[in-house]
Write a protein that holds these residues in place. Sequence first.
Motif, PDB file in Angstrom:
ATOM      1  N   VAL A 344      -3.795   1.746   7.831  1.00  0.00           N
ATOM      2  CA  VAL A 344      -4.277   0.957   6.684  1.00  0.00           C
ATOM      3  C   VAL A 344      -3.106   0.501   5.822  1.00  0.00           C
ATOM      4  CG1 VAL A 344      -5.601   1.065   4.533  1.00  0.00           C
ATOM      5  CG2 VAL A 344      -6.562   2.037   6.629  1.00  0.00           C
ATOM      6  N   GLU A 345      -2.199   1.424   5.525  1.00  0.00           N
ATOM      7  CA  GLU A 345      -1.070   1.093   4.661  1.00  0.00           C
ATOM      8  C   GLU A 345      -0.143   0.069   5.310  1.00  0.00           C
ATOM      9  OE1 GLU A 345       0.841   4.645   3.335  1.00  0.00           O
ATOM     10  OE2 GLU A 345      -0.907   5.312   2.172  1.00  0.00           O
ATOM     11  N   LYS A 346       0.045   0.174   6.609  1.00  0.00           N
ATOM     12  CA  LYS A 346       0.867  -0.812   7.319  1.00  0.00           C
ATOM     13  C   LYS A 346       0.228  -2.195   7.240  1.00  0.00           C
ATOM     14  CE  LYS A 346       2.888  -1.836  11.852  1.00  0.00           C
ATOM     15  NZ  LYS A 346       3.011  -1.392  13.268  1.00  0.00           N
ATOM     16  N   SER A 347      -1.089  -2.242   7.410  1.00  0.00           N
ATOM     17  CA  SER A 347      -1.812  -3.511   7.339  1.00  0.00           C
ATOM     18  C   SER A 347      -1.708  -4.128   5.946  1.00  0.00           C
ATOM     19  CB  SER A 347      -3.288  -3.283   7.698  1.00  0.00           C
ATOM     20  OG  SER A 347      -4.040  -4.447   7.541  1.00  0.00           O
ATOM     21  N   VAL A 348      -1.810  -3.295   4.918  1.00  0.00           N
ATOM     22  CA  VAL A 348      -1.718  -3.783   3.535  1.00  0.00           C
ATOM     23  C   VAL A 348      -0.315  -4.316   3.241  1.00  0.00           C
ATOM     24  CG1 VAL A 348      -1.780  -3.077   1.109  1.00  0.00           C
ATOM     25  CG2 VAL A 348      -3.574  -2.311   2.675  1.00  0.00           C
ATOM     26  N   ALA A 349       0.708  -3.579   3.670  1.00  0.00           N
ATOM     27  CA  ALA A 349       2.087  -4.025   3.426  1.00  0.00           C
ATOM     28  C   ALA A 349       2.355  -5.373   4.092  1.00  0.00           C
ATOM     29  CB  ALA A 349       3.067  -2.968   3.931  1.00  0.00           C
ATOM     30  N   GLN A 350       1.879  -5.524   5.334  1.00  0.00           N
ATOM     31  CA  GLN A 350       2.055  -6.802   6.036  1.00  0.00           C
ATOM     32  C   GLN A 350       1.297  -7.921   5.326  1.00  0.00           C
ATOM     33  OE1 GLN A 350       0.643  -5.742   9.944  1.00  0.00           O
ATOM     34  NE2 GLN A 350       2.687  -5.143  10.667  1.00  0.00           N
ATOM     35  N   TRP A 351       0.137  -7.598   4.792  1.00  0.00           N
ATOM     36  CA  TRP A 351      -0.671  -8.608   4.108  1.00  0.00           C
ATOM     37  C   TRP A 351       0.052  -9.148   2.872  1.00  0.00           C
ATOM     38  CZ3 TRP A 351      -4.426 -11.920   4.661  1.00  0.00           C
ATOM     39  CH2 TRP A 351      -5.043 -12.467   3.541  1.00  0.00           C
ATOM     40  N   TRP A 352       0.619  -8.256   2.067  1.00  0.00           N
ATOM     41  CA  TRP A 352       1.311  -8.733   0.863  1.00  0.00           C
ATOM     42  C   TRP A 352       2.524  -9.586   1.223  1.00  0.00           C
ATOM     43  CZ3 TRP A 352      -1.442  -9.319  -3.026  1.00  0.00           C
ATOM     44  CH2 TRP A 352      -2.357  -8.368  -3.474  1.00  0.00           C
ATOM     45  N   GLU A 353       3.187  -9.266   2.316  1.00  0.00           N
ATOM     46  CA  GLU A 353       4.278 -10.130   2.780  1.00  0.00           C
ATOM     47  C   GLU A 353       3.736 -11.510   3.164  1.00  0.00           C
ATOM     48  OE1 GLU A 353       6.174  -8.118   5.992  1.00  0.00           O
ATOM     49  OE2 GLU A 353       7.005  -6.509   4.735  1.00  0.00           O
ATOM     50  N   THR A 354       2.586 -11.519   3.830  1.00  0.00           N
ATOM     51  CA  THR A 354       1.953 -12.788   4.201  1.00  0.00           C
ATOM     52  C   THR A 354       1.562 -13.586   2.967  1.00  0.00           C
ATOM     53  OG1 THR A 354       1.096 -11.892   6.276  1.00  0.00           O
ATOM     54  CG2 THR A 354      -0.036 -13.814   5.375  1.00  0.00           C
ATOM     55  N   MET A 355       0.990 -12.904   1.968  1.00  0.00           N
ATOM     56  CA  MET A 355       0.573 -13.590   0.745  1.00  0.00           C
ATOM     57  C   MET A 355       1.762 -14.237   0.032  1.00  0.00           C
ATOM     58  SD  MET A 355      -2.704 -13.614   0.163  1.00  0.00           S
ATOM     59  CE  MET A 355      -2.586 -14.201   1.850  1.00  0.00           C
ATOM     60  N   GLU A 356       2.873 -13.521  -0.006  1.00  0.00           N
ATOM     61  CA  GLU A 356       4.057 -14.106  -0.644  1.00  0.00           C
ATOM     62  C   GLU A 356       4.560 -15.307   0.148  1.00  0.00           C
ATOM     63  OE1 GLU A 356       8.290 -12.770  -2.641  1.00  0.00           O
ATOM     64  OE2 GLU A 356       7.366 -11.456  -1.139  1.00  0.00           O
TER      65      GLU A 356
END
Length: 589
Positions: A344-356
């Motif tokens: 879950v945490e890996k998915s969230v970290a990747q998501w915030w990179e995508t959002m930026e």
Amino acid sequence: METVSDFILKRLSEWGVKRIFAYPGDGINGLVGAFGRMKEGPEFVQVRHEEMSAFMACGHAKFTGQVGVCMATSGPGAIHLLNGLYDAKMDHQPVVAIVGQQARSALGGDYQQEVDLLNLFKDVARDFVHVASSPVQVRHLLDRALRIAMERRAVTCVILPNDVQDLPAVETPPHEHGTLHSGIGYTAHSNVPDEQGLRNAADVLNSGERVAILVGAGALHATQEIKQTAERLGAGVAKALLGKAAIGDALPYVTGSIGLLGTRPSWKLMNECDRLLMVGTSFPYAEFLPVEGQARAVQVDRDGRNLNMRYPVEVGLVGDSKATLAALLPLLHDKKNRVWREEVEKSVAQWWETMEARAMVQADPINPQRVFWELSHRLPDRSIIACDSGSAANWYARDLKLRDGMLASVSGGLASMGCAVPYALAGKLAFPDRPVFALVGDGAMQMNGINELITIASRWKSWKSPTMVIMVLNNGDLNQVTWEQRAMGGDPRFDDSQLLPPFPYAEYAKLLGLDGIKITDPAHIGAAWDAAISADRPTLLEMVTDPNVPPLPPHIEFKQAKAYLQAISKEQGSGGAVLRSTVKQWWAS
């Protein structure tokens, strides 16, 4: 002589009502006169339109947890209340509407402004709507309207014929048959389910390996208990839009919003979990929850009518979310295996990179995602944020990072345009020392937000802190509906319905004595936010944004992609720009 109107205002004050959002009219002249005579009591907050008074009452309830009260005259004034009242009804907010009516002697005679108010309000105020035909009734009608609004988290309504308003008040009904003797006293609640129910819930949750938690507006006051539960179970936490402020977005296991406006990690969380804990939410879209039978589920809600409505749950716990989670926690086992949490945490970290990455994609002239991305780390502590319906809600849901201690809301169930500015104003009146933000599309701003700038301009000098920012996404397009036409209907944008007339938002704010800043260069977005937040008066930020930046959903079905491509292939003029912008966003992902 104390009139019925004098008594009503005094009684509302005794209930703790601080302000009433209203617009005058001869149907409530008795009440308006009582405001003029009153030495102490609720403040009369004059709005520009009755719909705004109902929105403000709803916003007041959302941000304070107290009953919001609005008032309108008979006929057209009463009718205008309805949209804001339905907003409160569908988001389960306690709001009381006090509505004028023609004199009792005229009713039934097609008199001017005579509307059948009982029938008009019987749906939106289905839990309680009554006409006061005698001063003896008024005390118990008012008391019941307030108590039922609080207990049911519902809209209630009291209708007051204008001749009744000026009759002598009856403060204490006679002690005889056929009278009611109501009171204001404190009500104690049983907020925790029984022990067996808690143990059953714990057994379900403890037996899982991949636990997902979904929180909504009913969990806004349970932040610490949500964190402790998530830590104990090694769970990820997704948020319904009304629950966005329930837990901060900086936590590595918080996957963000769910649904059409949601995130990829929330989609993944729901599709891969084997246990689901829903807390204080009636999130409506079943397609974004686990497939039926995939996850064993537990639900916590203060209203048993909401249980087992969105997803089949084994254990439904009726109780306050904070108290129920606190009682459940000692029964939950610490998850030793943290593989699921790490995923879950890996998915969230990747998501915030995508959002930026998406936010920094070049657009013409400004990428709307960057407007929200740049605000996130600039939001002052204890901010109050109101977001309107429309494309602004996409970026609010995905790009804006909230922290604990902030308040935030949208029109959830009704998804009505025009809520953000009145919500924000209600928040500022309730908490004049806190920074307040209204995030609005140009469609909603033209619909009614522009008018309430007049109210803001007339009141801000009395506030403890002047920090109030109204941010307008000026893209000249009713953007959310445009994207829906493309993705759902396979139709190109219909310019006659979708394009908006130009309007000088920032300049208009300056004409009212507010500050106004217009931004067309993405390099200036951050500085503009800084200037607005530190300004010595409320400020309107006009961000000129690109209508062709697509709000990519967390999951795209083939039929949606097909309809979308079909639509933009037919769209003359803007179709190529839309396709290029979509490719850029996909590439950034």
